[in-house]
Enzyme design. Structure first.
Site, PDB file in Angstrom:
ATOM      1  N   LYS A  45     -24.768 -15.392  70.803  1.00  0.00           N
ATOM      2  CA  LYS A  45     -25.984 -16.091  71.220  1.00  0.00           C
ATOM      3  C   LYS A  45     -25.834 -17.560  70.863  1.00  0.00           C
ATOM      4  CE  LYS A  45     -30.375 -16.000  72.622  1.00  0.00           C
ATOM      5  NZ  LYS A  45     -30.400 -17.411  73.032  1.00  0.00           N
ATOM      6  N   GLY A  72     -36.406 -19.825  74.847  1.00  0.00           N
ATOM      7  CA  GLY A  72     -36.637 -20.805  73.791  1.00  0.00           C
ATOM      8  C   GLY A  72     -35.601 -20.784  72.683  1.00  0.00           C
ATOM      9  N   LEU A  73     -34.374 -20.391  73.031  1.00  0.00           N
ATOM     10  CA  LEU A  73     -33.245 -20.384  72.083  1.00  0.00           C
ATOM     11  C   LEU A  73     -33.501 -19.580  70.802  1.00  0.00           C
ATOM     12  CD1 LEU A  73     -31.819 -24.033  72.196  1.00  0.00           C
ATOM     13  CD2 LEU A  73     -30.633 -21.926  72.828  1.00  0.00           C
ATOM     14  N   CYS A 131     -29.223 -26.738  77.927  1.00  0.00           N
ATOM     15  CA  CYS A 131     -30.481 -26.548  77.196  1.00  0.00           C
ATOM     16  C   CYS A 131     -31.193 -27.888  77.067  1.00  0.00           C
ATOM     17  CB  CYS A 131     -30.228 -26.009  75.795  1.00  0.00           C
ATOM     18  SG  CYS A 131     -29.701 -24.308  75.755  1.00  0.00           S
ATOM     19  N   LYS A 165     -21.056 -25.132  78.626  1.00  0.00           N
ATOM     20  CA  LYS A 165     -21.887 -24.306  79.511  1.00  0.00           C
ATOM     21  C   LYS A 165     -22.756 -25.247  80.327  1.00  0.00           C
ATOM     22  CE  LYS A 165     -24.029 -20.359  80.741  1.00  0.00           C
ATOM     23  NZ  LYS A 165     -24.544 -19.411  79.733  1.00  0.00           N
ATOM     24  N   VAL A 193     -22.592 -20.618  86.025  1.00  0.00           N
ATOM     25  CA  VAL A 193     -23.672 -21.528  85.677  1.00  0.00           C
ATOM     26  C   VAL A 193     -24.649 -20.801  84.762  1.00  0.00           C
ATOM     27  CG1 VAL A 193     -23.586 -22.829  87.841  1.00  0.00           C
ATOM     28  CG2 VAL A 193     -25.052 -20.822  87.715  1.00  0.00           C
ATOM     29  N   SER A 195     -28.801 -20.144  84.101  1.00  0.00           N
ATOM     30  CA  SER A 195     -29.812 -19.747  85.081  1.00  0.00           C
ATOM     31  C   SER A 195     -30.318 -20.955  85.879  1.00  0.00           C
ATOM     32  CB  SER A 195     -30.983 -19.057  84.374  1.00  0.00           C
ATOM     33  OG  SER A 195     -31.502 -19.880  83.361  1.00  0.00           O
ATOM     34  N   GLY A 220     -29.403 -13.303  88.071  1.00  0.00           N
ATOM     35  CA  GLY A 220     -29.197 -12.123  88.903  1.00  0.00           C
ATOM     36  C   GLY A 220     -28.777 -12.462  90.327  1.00  0.00           C
ATOM     37  N   THR A 271     -27.631 -10.705  83.635  1.00  0.00           N
ATOM     38  CA  THR A 271     -28.770  -9.854  83.998  1.00  0.00           C
ATOM     39  C   THR A 271     -28.371  -8.389  84.163  1.00  0.00           C
ATOM     40  OG1 THR A 271     -29.945 -11.694  85.058  1.00  0.00           O
ATOM     41  CG2 THR A 271     -30.563  -9.475  85.733  1.00  0.00           C
TER      42      THR A 271
END
Length: 311
Positions: A45, A72-73, A131, A165, A193, A195, A220, A271
């Site tokens: 994570k 929210g991380l 982020c 990322k 990528v 989302s 997804g 997803t």
């Protein structure tokens, strides 16, 4: 059977599939489950310096063609994941794993990276530039000046294998501008990528997640065409030393095949993993191998990046 073995930054992985950061990676228990699955490796994570509870719930919702989230991380903090990886490194020295991280400010990002640089961690590091971390500012990777400045500062001291990322880009000129920046630095990979930001999903006249009045990142099936476009655009533009990890819309072996065809060296599952669990890795791998066998491909290099165009 055809081989799905792959390589990122001189590290070899038995399988090209892994989890996407944010799914099946919050706790050591979840990471262990991915480690013991058919996946080639895992990514943690995205870690901040200190643990975070994240946004109020509900903050994730499955929808028919994917998911929407505004997490929210939430994470256990850098030391939780770094200590686990260092311990794992001792127990399984022949395997390589990914540590994902981001600071809540540029200073915190440097503090985290200095700590990792000074540690004995020998795996791959993913710096999450998708982020938002400054109120009123866009995601880091959408601010090209900030991105270039941050990478220049990072590579003035950071020597371990680092990738980034990325959020999706939607304009050809943005692919050009981003690639021009990335090619200046010794990046080992880009992950395309995260989302697609700030979508909205409605059920019974209501939004389905609480944060940001329902606005959240879309994952997804919805995002596969966008993900493939980003993978291929950067495969075309980046120097060969910067490899591509493809993420977005991977439900089947066909989806993984298309990511590799567009230039991905590794493929992350998000997803689908959330919905199906770690059994998805074995299923998708078998489906990918079946497609490769049908086409006479024995290894990923036989078709990676060989997307055909219309005359």
């Amino acid at each position: 059977m055809p081989s799905t073995q792959t390589q990122i930054a001189d590290f070899t992985f038995d399988n090209c599939l892994m989890n996407a950061a944010g799914v099946a990676c919050m706790t050591i228990g979840e990471l262990e489950e991915v480690k013991h699955s058919a996946a080639g490796t895992f990514v943690t994570k995205t870690a901040t310096l200190e643990a975070r509870a994240g946004n109020p719930e509900p903050r994730y919702h499955n929808v028919p063609l994917g998911s929407i989230n505004s997490m929210g991380l939430p994470n256990q903090g850098l030391n939780y994941y770094l200590d686990y990886l260092l311990d794992l490194q001792e127990k399984e020295p022949n395997r390589t794993f990914f540590l994902s991280l981001v600071g809540m400010s540029p200073d915190e990002t440097h503090q985290i990276l200095h700590q990792v640089e000074e540690s004995d961690f020998k795996g791959l590091i993913e710096l999450n530039l998708s982020c938002p971390n400054v109120p009123g500012k866009p995601q880091i990777a959408y601010d090209f000046d900030t991105t270039e400045q941050l990478l220049r500062q990072v590579f003035s001291y950071f020597t371990k294998p680092l990738g980034i990322k990325l959020p999706p880009y939607f304009d050809i000129v943005h692919f050009d501008q981003a690639a021009e920046i990335f090619n200046q630095f010794p990046l080992r990979f880009v992950n395309c990528v995260n989302s697609v930001g700030n979508g909205l999903y409605i059920e019974d006249e209501k939004v389905v997640i609480k944060p940001k009045n329902g606005f959240g990142g879309i994952g997804g099936e919805y995002i596969k065409p966008t993900a493939l476009a980003n993978v291929h655009a950067f495969y075309q533009r980046l120097k060969p030393e910067i490899q591509i990890i493809g993420t977005g819309g991977v439900l089947t072996g066909r989806d993984a095949f298309e990511h590799i065809l567009c230039g991905a060296s590794m493929v992350q599952v998000g997803t689908t993993l959330q919905k199906e669990g770690v059994a998805a890795f074995e299923r998708i791998t078998k489906e990918l191998q079946a497609i490769m066998a049908e086409k006479g491909y024995e290894r990923l290099e036989d078709f990676r990046g060989k997307l055909q165009y219309l005359n």
